[in-house]
Scaffold this active site. Structure first.
Site, PDB file in Angstrom:
ATOM      1  N   GLU A 144      11.577  -5.300  27.225  1.00  0.00           N
ATOM      2  CA  GLU A 144      10.814  -6.074  28.210  1.00  0.00           C
ATOM      3  C   GLU A 144      10.088  -5.209  29.236  1.00  0.00           C
ATOM      4  O   GLU A 144      10.378  -5.260  30.437  1.00  0.00           O
ATOM      5  CB  GLU A 144      11.745  -7.064  28.933  1.00  0.00           C
ATOM      6  N   GLU A 315      14.062 -13.062  21.631  1.00  0.00           N
ATOM      7  CA  GLU A 315      15.119 -13.710  22.410  1.00  0.00           C
ATOM      8  C   GLU A 315      14.705 -15.156  22.655  1.00  0.00           C
ATOM      9  O   GLU A 315      13.653 -15.406  23.241  1.00  0.00           O
ATOM     10  CB  GLU A 315      15.349 -13.009  23.759  1.00  0.00           C
TER      11      GLU A 315
END
Ligand SMILES: [Zn+2]
Ligand SMILES: [Zn+2]
Ligand SMILES: [Zn+2]
Lengths: 629, 629, 629
Positions: A144, A315
């Site tokens: 991320e 995710e």
């Protein structure tokens, strides 16, 4: 390609005796992929140079032996505490000059060469060991980028790197001074080493200075990622992936994607509704347990554009999260809906985060498919239901959408640097346009500004595109295009071009004045709808397609090319689409219902909290239905 | 005196071949003054000690040769980057201790002697060269003192200077301790060098400490300005001017004015409405494209008081600006209206900012009279219209107003330091009073607290005047005066005086208790209106003129002198004015209409977005009309 | 015990010739106690090692001679300026790393050993001199710990002390890593000296890390206080007291109390309503001049629990204060009401702050019993009225309350560190429960979580109690208990326990999911009322006592023990109390009326702005009435 499910797993968090049982249960739920390792540096190298891969060997063997395909993460998002002894200056620094210290994650500056090399070396070491491992089927680099505002750093390392970047780009201080207009306010430099990062200035720094810093910062992320990609490719030919986030705009994802094989993102519909969307409290209350009906689809479509259609959800939220201002539970059915929506938009894999809720540390309140006490959480049954449905489903092929929307990260930076109105935000503008298209039942492709072929589309929108690149300009004639508001009004350096924009081929219109508008001052449009936030005055003899109530032209052009001189409200967007979408099939969908066409099926997703009826079908809240096309 | 128009121009921003054409066009529009040079240091002294005045010689010659009178600015608001190598400690420091760095403008601390002297030396050098130049008709020193919160600096230079200032003022630490009441909380000092600036304290510092710092900071601006004024006067006898801002209160403009000849200010009606006025969103929406109907007039009247009536508008908004939260365009007609309003209030010159919108750097979105592509922007025609009207107009002489309002910068500091209620703001209180007078059609003079003659006025108001100076106290008997709320309640050191205030001659009333009130708790007044924000309890046998619904005295006094013990809402202000203004002609104006009487004419300005009718005349939105008196 | 009145006095602020008259007047008003000295260090030790106690000798003699009993304060909350020369590193540091400097008060870090010892030495010196003085009847140590957010300090001293504290507690880094779950995000430590304070991290630090820091910080206050207590006890056997504040939760007051003899607190009802209570503007407007009807009572009951029932109000608001956002005057009668309310809740002494309003420094706008000009302020008459009433009153004995509420500081820290919802605040939850009980006319005892005997109560509530201690768990069977929401859901280290909570004896229910809810999303409960802010999903076969509109169990249990899985609104609290309070006498009180039963009387306090009728009696606004029981 056959779609599949996966899950994120942290063997280092659990006693080794649980691993085999966990793996077997994953398989029985219908999961076939498992991501591991991306935060485990302190267990892989507990002390500098002391490596311990044995546990990871066994974890991979256990998971792979159970039939799971492993995505292995490089652990660079969480350098261990000892790394700071080696590189005390590796920390990022915030805009007020404070270091961002150890104690959570992402505590590094992308401009620190020492740590970048150490991270690449760790990636190389992992790839050497696991690059040919038959169970390791893909790699995730870092985690991320940009999360927790970690792209912009004001460290000494960043300052040095910025000066070098400027010297490379501009070659001489004089060239830079001219490009930025530094004669204004005597901001001229005679040496690249005199140029600071654009923080802590008395008032706004030169927007060109800020935009250069934004480009530089994005490049640093690209370079950072490229270093690990290069290290991995020496030892593996498995696909390389990064997991992007939602509404993170500080780096150019298209540029990062060039060094990767597959795009992926982390989809947290309820968290994002709570913490990163402009909407009224009533709207947020309505979608409280479902998430915004367009936010996931938008990012699916965006990331599908990164690597020739190859993309995953790395995710997927499976229950309440821990990090948003408010964290309610998904409405029953939403985990299945989100998963199917991703597949309908072309995801190859949807991987839930995480297998079992950890009972400790920062994310202890983040639900998993399983509870901390190992009982199944509600997400498990929904994942299993999707797995069963997938088995019965012919493959979900991607179809080209009839409509395209241009998305451009540098435009986001430019308008962030020079908004000219407190409510002007590029993502917000683009997302309004995307939502307007989706409310009419359209499937949408998102394209980068580098696009040079629009011939596949019946309609292309480019609101807020700061600078129109030449190839895209050349492609405009291929189909119906709408530019604006605020399109092609700036140069690459964030100054006003001559001739003034939008300067479009064959369209005699010039923006002679721009205005930003506070809430409560919407301007009516003849025939319905209104302009919000942003309004431009057009000059020239282009044909008027829509006009303001006072008679001023709002949308001009004909046939292929139109320019829109204001930010539409929902009713006006509808009218714009009606006017330009003559070749499109436009639906009138119930509130909260969204469609998506694949190569073979039409999917309908009901984000509303109520049952809706459409196309003769009653669709329950949080349900997804599909018909063959 | 004949009024005239001007414009701000930046020859250094444009190719030299454009200068002559620009100058000719300025003249043809009807402009006769041009301000230049105030940000050009990096072009006047590109490297330390290397001067280049040739281009400025030519610019002045070109402009002056075309018939324009030049206002030449000293460039001290924008020291070049190399100045920081000379004086690394010249930067201001913010209240949290962070330096305010290079990269925009005003990056200096007023207490830094080295830079102050360098700036004065540059002024001297300019005056030596241009002080007798026939085209240079006036000088502007620096630019917009206080803009971007640049009066208060917490630098090391400021700390040293503050200690010296304190030592000068108090002579001994003991005297200071007594004056401030430092026995409270053991804050006593035994050495001036132990006294820090009042930032970063655990909780509120001693208000006397803060007020001393505020006085000191104002003095530093005065001294800074005086250094350049002295340098200039050695070589020129042209008038010296500074361009103040709107609602900047951190330094005493009256004190700065003593070293100058003409006051001027920068009038941005729409920007100010957006970024620095308390008003409801509905009110701001109504005046979105016109600006507040009293804000410009207030500052005209304020700055007219600085230099015996000599004042200019140095920068007049000609279109949308770039720096407010929202930046709409003026309603057609407003540029003309604002210009005429300035003249009606006595401006000698109104100078637009700027000639041509720069296509680069911080202000690239700030409109000029001309667009970046050199086409005329809407402001040009309005300026030309005023120029034509001016030619046909007899001179606009200033008449004394029937009403005066006392305005006192130190009172603003005192109440800022010790508000005692979140909504107590001196400017807001004064502006409410000013607005109340103007709604009744009154022309107003603003006077400093040092005033000693009130005999020209039929009514004088002094709300919020912290300490009543003796000369003003002596003048009170000359006419009808209203003091309060919160008038004469503190000493010069910001403590409570004995006897307690307001302690007015012949008025037996004491404020025995004060209360601050949150929104939604207005207190009703017998007969209409209410008290907001602030309410005092009065004791004593002064005659009651207005009373609260519970019977408590609100306004007391008779004949000449009254005291008002609360902050009135609009209805109550009306009643107060009705009661005290028996000798005045009070109008009942349509919403948004304002009047101003000159020596020869009555002007009416319609700030409302609608046509209004008054005095038998229909006045369109944004129109200005006048009648001979 | 006979209740009495006192006052806070600062002889050092007034000419010595006023002292005797002040003392005589205090006595004549009916005051019998006087607190002095707590901020006077700069007068007791003007220069390091140069002591001047003469004036204090005379002050004590004057006050004591007049018949007043003196509470003598240690002056450690206001170290003189010279102390910083001795200990330049004694200052606290805020979370962004900035020192909190000299210039107000509480400018010290509790972890600085040097200053702690200096403060204890000063206390010893005072006790040596006055410990046996017949007029000195009690001691106050320091002043308002935690005021101005002074518990959490991020100084170097704090960092060192924290590392030592951790080493003591965990013995090895590995043990700490395991306890905190530092394997998460590679946060593992190999040396205690690598552990920083939990500020400036990139995102949220490990909650266990933060909670450890919170416990440490509380311990530092305890230790700080203990050092002075020990110093004083060597020389005096008079009771030791500290004056706590309202809604200060950063240190464990129960732990501090162990070193003291009497608890006291500073009660500012109107200031607290303005600056530290969640309530609508309408609610705050209604109680603007009275304060919240439960806030004072809550703290009375809380502090009564600290030292076996011995507690005082050390500072009672007597008029407007200076420090809240808005500072209105008390409604006439409120000073008397507040005073009587304290007595009804068991206060031994109520002492007003302050005798005479100081005309200088930070609190110059804080009313006293007397005005700055020595005239009596309205508070004097009300204090005198209470004094007269006290004389006629039999002693006010404390009766045990029928209901108890558990209050636990560590729970407050835990939920502050890990709120999981923007509106989850422990005090707010507890206060809602307290208010609900009081609206039904109940007197309440507050108990620490260490309680092991509940047999005296008919009902015990423990909402939000993070971890249920074993002794309390064992006591649960003794009466009707209600736990939840969010009770016993975490370990001492702030992780999720196994089995998962609430894990209560004989109650088969598990919280399987928690949700936080934004405003506007209340969830309806079958039969009336709703859940706000926080909602848990229960699993298990415990009997359902209340259920959500969708059928989910909300309150489960029977007979003695219930668990509540949501945060009730007022209507739902009423229903919960109806269900559980079968043995209680529940009233239905008029809005704003509150009751309190002593051993001999029932008191009624009318906080509403209107006359109310109850029990056949008409009670005026701000009045207090009582009936013998
Ligand atoms: Zn800082
Ligand atoms: Zn300006
Ligand atoms: Zn206090």
């Amino acid at each position: 390609m056959k779609r599949a499910l996966g899950v994120c797993y942290y063997p280092e968090h659990w006693p080794e005796e649980m691993w085999a049982r966990d793996a077997a249960e994953m398989v029985s739920v219908g999961l076939s992929w498992v991501r591991i390792g991306e935060f485990a540096w302190s267990r892989l190298e507990p002390d500098p140079g002391q490596f311990d891969f044995d546990w990871l060997d066994r974890a991979i063997e256990t998971l792979g032996g159970a039939g799971l395909r492993v995505i292995l993460g490089t652990p660079s998002a969480t350098p261990p505490r000892w790394m700071l002894d080696r590189f005390p200056d590796m920390l990022a620094v915030d805009a007020t000059g404070h270091p961002r210290t150890f104690g959570s994650r992402r505590h590094y500056c992308h401009s620190h060469d020492g740590y970048r090399d150490a991270a690449a070396a760790m990636a190389a070491r992992l790839a050497e060991r696991y690059g040919k491992n038959p169970h390791v089927a893909a790699w995730q680099i870092d985690n991320e980028y940009g999360c927790h505002d970690t792209v912009l750093s004001y460290s000494a390392a960043a300052k040095d790197a910025f000066r070098n970047w400027l010297a490379q780009k501009y070659q001489s201080p004089d060239a830079l001074n001219r490009a930025w207009g530094n004669v204004f306010w005597s901001m001229e430099y005679s040496d690249f080493n005199d140029i600071d990062l654009p923080n802590l200035t008395v008032t706004q720094p030169n927007p060109s200075h800020e935009l250069a810093f934004r480009r530089f910062a994005s490049d640093q992320v690209v370079q950072w990622n490229a270093a690990q990609a290069a290290a991995l490719r020496k030892h593996t030919d498995k696909p390389l992936i990064h997991n992007y986030m939602g509404r993170v705009l500080e780096f150019d994802h298209f540029a990062v994607a060039r060094d990767l094989d597959i795009a992926s993102w982390d989809s947290y519909p309820i968290g994002f509704l709570s913490d990163r969307l402009e909407a009224s409290p009533e709207y947020k209350a309505r979608y409280l347990r479902q998430g915004d009906p367009d936010m996931q689809a938008f990012h699916h479509d965006l990331y599908r554009a990164m690597n020739a259609g190859r993309w995953w959800v790395m995710e997927q939220q499976p229950g309440p999260v821990n990090w948003a201002p408010y964290n309610p539970a998904p409405l029953p059915g939403m985990v299945r809906l989100w998963t199917w929506e991703a597949f309908a938009h072309g995801a190859e894999i949807v991987s839930y985060f995480r297998w079992r809720q950890a009972p400790f540390a920062q994310e202890q309140m983040h639900a998993g498919l399983k509870r901390p006490d190992d009982a199944p959480a509600p997400g498990t049954a929904e994942a299993a239901a999707v797995a069963a449905e997938l088995r019965d489903m012919p493959d979900v092929g991607i179809a080209a959408a009839p409509v395209a929307l241009i998305f451009d990260y540098p435009s986001s930076w430019a308008w962030n640097v020079l908004p000219q109105g407190a409510d002007f935000d590029y993502f917000r503008l683009i997302f309004d346009a995307y939502r307007a298209l989706r409310r009419r039942g359209l499937s949408v492709d998102i394209l980068p500004a580098e696009t040079s072929d629009l011939s596949a589309y019946k309609l292309v929108l480019a609101p807020g595109l700061g600078t129109l690149p030449d190839p895209l300009r050349a492609a405009i004639g291929q189909t119906t295009c709408l530019l604006g508001p605020r399109a092609n009004l700036i140069t690459d350096e964030l100054s006003i071009p001559m001739p003034m924009g939008p300067n479009l081929p064959g369209l005699k219109t010039t923006v002679s004045c721009v205005e930003s508008l506070p809430p409560g001052t919407a301007r009516p449009v003849t025939g319905g709808g209104a302009v919000l936030h942003w309004h431009e005055t057009l000059e020239g003899d282009a044909e008027t397609a829509l006009e303001m109530a006072d008679g001023a032209p709002l949308m001009v052009g004909k046939d292929g090319l139109h320019y829109l001189a204001g930010w539409p409200d929902a009713a006006l967007w509808d009218r714009v689409i009606d006017l330009l979408g003559l070749d499109l099939t436009l639906e009138d969908l119930p509130d909260g219902l969204r469609l998506r066409d694949t190569a073979t099926h039409r999917f309908a997703f009901n984000y509303s909290p109520d049952t809706v009826t459409w196309n003769g079908t009653s669709i329950a809240a949080a349900d997804v239905v599909w018909w063959p096309l």
